[in-house]
Design a protein around this motif. Structure first.
Motif, short mmCIF file in Angstrom:
data_model
loop_
_atom_site.label_atom_id
_atom_site.label_comp_id
_atom_site.label_asym_id
_atom_site.label_seq_id
_atom_site.Cartn_x
_atom_site.Cartn_y
_atom_site.Cartn_z
N THR A 1 1.03 -1.50 -0.31
CA THR A 1 0.25 0.03 -0.12
C THR A 1 1.02 0.70 -0.18
OG1 THR A 1 -2.31 -0.98 0.89
CG2 THR A 1 -1.43 1.12 0.90
N VAL B 1 -3.59 9.74 -2.29
CA VAL B 1 -4.57 8.67 -2.13
C VAL B 1 -4.13 7.70 -1.78
CG1 VAL B 1 -6.51 7.65 -3.69
CG2 VAL B 1 -5.86 10.13 -3.58
N LYS B 2 -4.63 6.75 -1.08
CA LYS B 2 -4.45 4.91 -0.92
C LYS B 2 -4.39 4.25 -0.94
CE LYS B 2 -4.35 3.67 3.99
NZ LYS B 2 -5.13 3.03 5.07
N THR B 3 -3.31 3.85 -2.09
CA THR B 3 -3.48 2.87 -3.18
C THR B 3 -3.03 1.56 -3.17
OG1 THR B 3 -3.39 5.03 -4.37
CG2 THR B 3 -3.37 2.80 -5.93
N LYS B 4 -3.38 0.79 -3.89
CA LYS B 4 -2.86 -0.92 -3.36
C LYS B 4 -2.09 -0.99 -4.63
CE LYS B 4 -5.09 -4.67 -4.09
NZ LYS B 4 -5.90 -5.93 -4.03
N VAL B 5 -1.17 -1.61 -4.40
CA VAL B 5 -0.17 -1.64 -5.59
C VAL B 5 0.80 -3.66 -5.71
CG1 VAL B 5 1.11 0.65 -6.05
CG2 VAL B 5 2.17 -0.76 -4.50
N SER C 1 -5.34 3.09 -17.27
CA SER C 1 -6.92 3.39 -16.12
C SER C 1 -7.57 1.70 -15.78
CB SER C 1 -8.12 4.30 -16.20
OG SER C 1 -9.21 4.06 -14.82
N TYR D 1 0.89 5.38 -0.86
CA TYR D 1 -0.13 7.20 -1.25
C TYR D 1 0.23 7.74 -2.14
CZ TYR D 1 -2.20 6.69 3.21
OH TYR D 1 -2.53 6.26 5.24
N GLU D 2 -0.63 7.40 -3.22
CA GLU D 2 -0.36 7.98 -4.72
C GLU D 2 -1.50 9.51 -4.94
OE1 GLU D 2 -0.10 7.31 -9.57
OE2 GLU D 2 -1.52 5.68 -8.42
N TYR E 1 -0.37 -1.67 -11.49
CA TYR E 1 -1.45 -1.77 -10.50
C TYR E 1 -2.29 -3.35 -10.42
CZ TYR E 1 -1.27 3.57 -11.33
OH TYR E 1 -1.01 4.94 -11.28
#
Length: 489
Positions: free
Chosen positions: A141, A147-151, A367, A143-144, A170
């Motif tokens: 996890t 925004v907290k983002t799972k990678v 996206s 922050y991008e 992603y």
């Protein structure tokens, strides 16, 4: 009775050194003869306790134990990690199917004991230089843009030198997988004889281990780079233990505290720097560090082919009447003058490019939000200039323009001024337009003033003059001497 160590010491002393009887020791210490008998010969000690009485509840018969073992055997045969019998589920089945009359708490210790597996023994492995690379995925996890983002972390590790490569995507899809492999082999500047991977669907159509059938894309990539494919057996993480350890290492040493980055490119730059720095790392039991081992290994790699393998997922599609192309249920804009033309859309792990006859028309961060639409204002500005009244309601304007700039535009005198504002945003960038708005247009909405602020010249530093005329300073003391009648030399 359980006694303290000092009482145990006295029992043993009176027994061994003084030869006293059980009765005498019990009377002297004020404890029972049974307790003295339990501890006097040293066959039991008070600091080791069994924790259980050793008795099996009468309701847990041999038949019940056999049924529970059968449930556990079913779980082992299915090998579905997150769908196994819990103690509660076993209890419910015993009550419903076999009329079990005992309590759930009675079964819990027994189930825990039956589920215990004997510790596994593994054979230590050794690899030759350039023999193999292990590959695996991990999740993290970040922050991008706040925004907290799972990678997903694509991890590669050389089996001989332990050199590493990690890149974030992603999604775990085939294009990300192939792109990660290509980037890793480029980082190592060569391919090993074989690559060891698990049975993820991005690489395997069906089967597992030696029976795995690989996906066509991975098969072609392996053939192009001349390495052999090797897949692990199910639930056999020890077969790629080196790279599984790498996933944890990256989480602990790069992703703690949780990184705050502007883009995935920024995160990947951070990961690459860590991979390069890791070459200074020395692994326990080795005389050389990772970088020195890697230098020894490089000569054994299969050279990279001169043709660069295309790792993207590509399609040919027609630009629709709104200057949009669709890829994986997501739409992206291109310049409006390409409406009706065929273009090539290439989907990489983290980005999308649109090409027309080898000319790049657009590039976007990829996206994965289905049915979303992504615009670039510059793709529509020529059309909006021809139809200025559309400027306030055009989606490419409303979905790309900063709200502060939009509010300023709505205060302008005419749609044509709004179009001029859009052109300024494209030519100078929205950040500079916002800075100019903050400096001098907060009182009146004037496109002329904004243009002046954006195009005003900087302070000019005078250039040095060439061939300057040198002026000799006047020597006034000579003039004074002439007045006094003195001789001037």
């Amino acid at each position: 009775m359980i006694i303290e160590v000092d009482v145990y010491e006295k029992i043993r002393y009176h027994t061994v050194h003084e030869g006293k009887s059980q009765r005498e020791i019990a009377r002297m210490l004020g404890i029972s003869r049974t307790t003295v008998k339990k501890y006097m010969d040293g066959s039991q000690v008070p600091w080791e306790r069994s924790g259980t009485s050793g008795r099996t509840p009468y309701v847990v018969t041999d038949d019940v134990v056999a049924i529970i073992k059968g449930y556990i055997a079913e779980d082992d045969a299915e090998n579905i990690k997150k769908q196994k019998h819990t103690a509660r589920r076993i209890y419910e089945r015993l009550v419903e199917e076999h009329g079990f009359s005992g309590g759930e708490s009675t079964l819990r210790p027994l189930v825990a004991e039956l589920k215990k597996k004997a510790p596994k023994a593994f054979i230590p492995l050794s690899y030759n230089p350039g023999e193999a690379i292990q590959v695996d995925w991990g999740e993290a996890t970040i922050y991008e843009n706040h925004v907290k983002t799972k990678v997903n972390l694509f991890c590669m590790r050389q089996c001989y030198s332990a050199d590493i490569f990690v890149i974030a995507f992603y999604r775990q899809n085939e294009e990300s997988f192939l792109e990660g492999l290509a980037a890793g082999l480029t980082h190592f500047n060569g391919s090993p004889s074989r690559i060891i991977f698990d049975n993820a669907r991005v690489a395997v159509k069906e089967g597992f281990g030696i029976h795995a059938k690989v996906q066509d894309g991975y098969k072609a990539f392996a053939a192009h780079n001349a390495f052999k494919t090797e897949f692990c057996n199910i639930a056999s993480g020890h077969e790629k233990g080196l790279v599984e350890g790498l996933v944890g290492y990256i989480r602990r040493n790069v992703l703690v505290p949780v990184p705050k980055v502007e883009s995935l490119d920024a995160l990947n730059a951070l990961l690459l720097a860590k991979c390069i720095k890791y070459r200074n790392h020395k692994i326990k039991g080795r005389d050389l560090n990772v970088g020195q081992m890697f230098k020894l290994e490089r000569d054994y790699f299969i050279p990279m082919p001169s043709y660069i393998y295309e790792t993207s997922k590509s399609l040919i599609t027609e630009v629709d009447e709104f200057a949009l192309v669709k890829f994986d249920q997501v739409q992206y804009s291109v310049p409006y003058n390409y409406v009706g033309k065929l273009v090539s859309v290439k989907g990489y792990g983290n980005r999308i490019t649109v090409m027309h006859k080898n000319v790049e028309l657009a590039e976007y961060p990829r996206s994965y939000k289905k049915t979303s639409v992504h615009y670039k204002l510059e793709h529509y500005i020529g059309l909006i200039e021809r139809r200025p009244r559309s400027a306030y309601n055009a989606k490419p304007v409303k979905e790309t323009l900063d709200p502060k700039i939009m509010a300023f535009g709505e205060r302008l005198e005419s749609p044509k001024d709004m179009v001029k504002l859009l052109r300024l945003c494209i030519e100078h960038g929205q950040v500079k337009v916002l800075e100019a708005l903050a400096r001098g247009t907060h009182q009146s909405a004037s496109i002329g003033l904004l243009t002046s602020l954006l195009t005003q010249t900087c302070i000019v530093t005078p250039l040095p003059q060439r061939n300057e005329i040198k002026i000799q300073p006047t020597e006034l003391h000579k003039y004074d001497a002439l007045i006094s009648g003195a001789v001037v030399m």
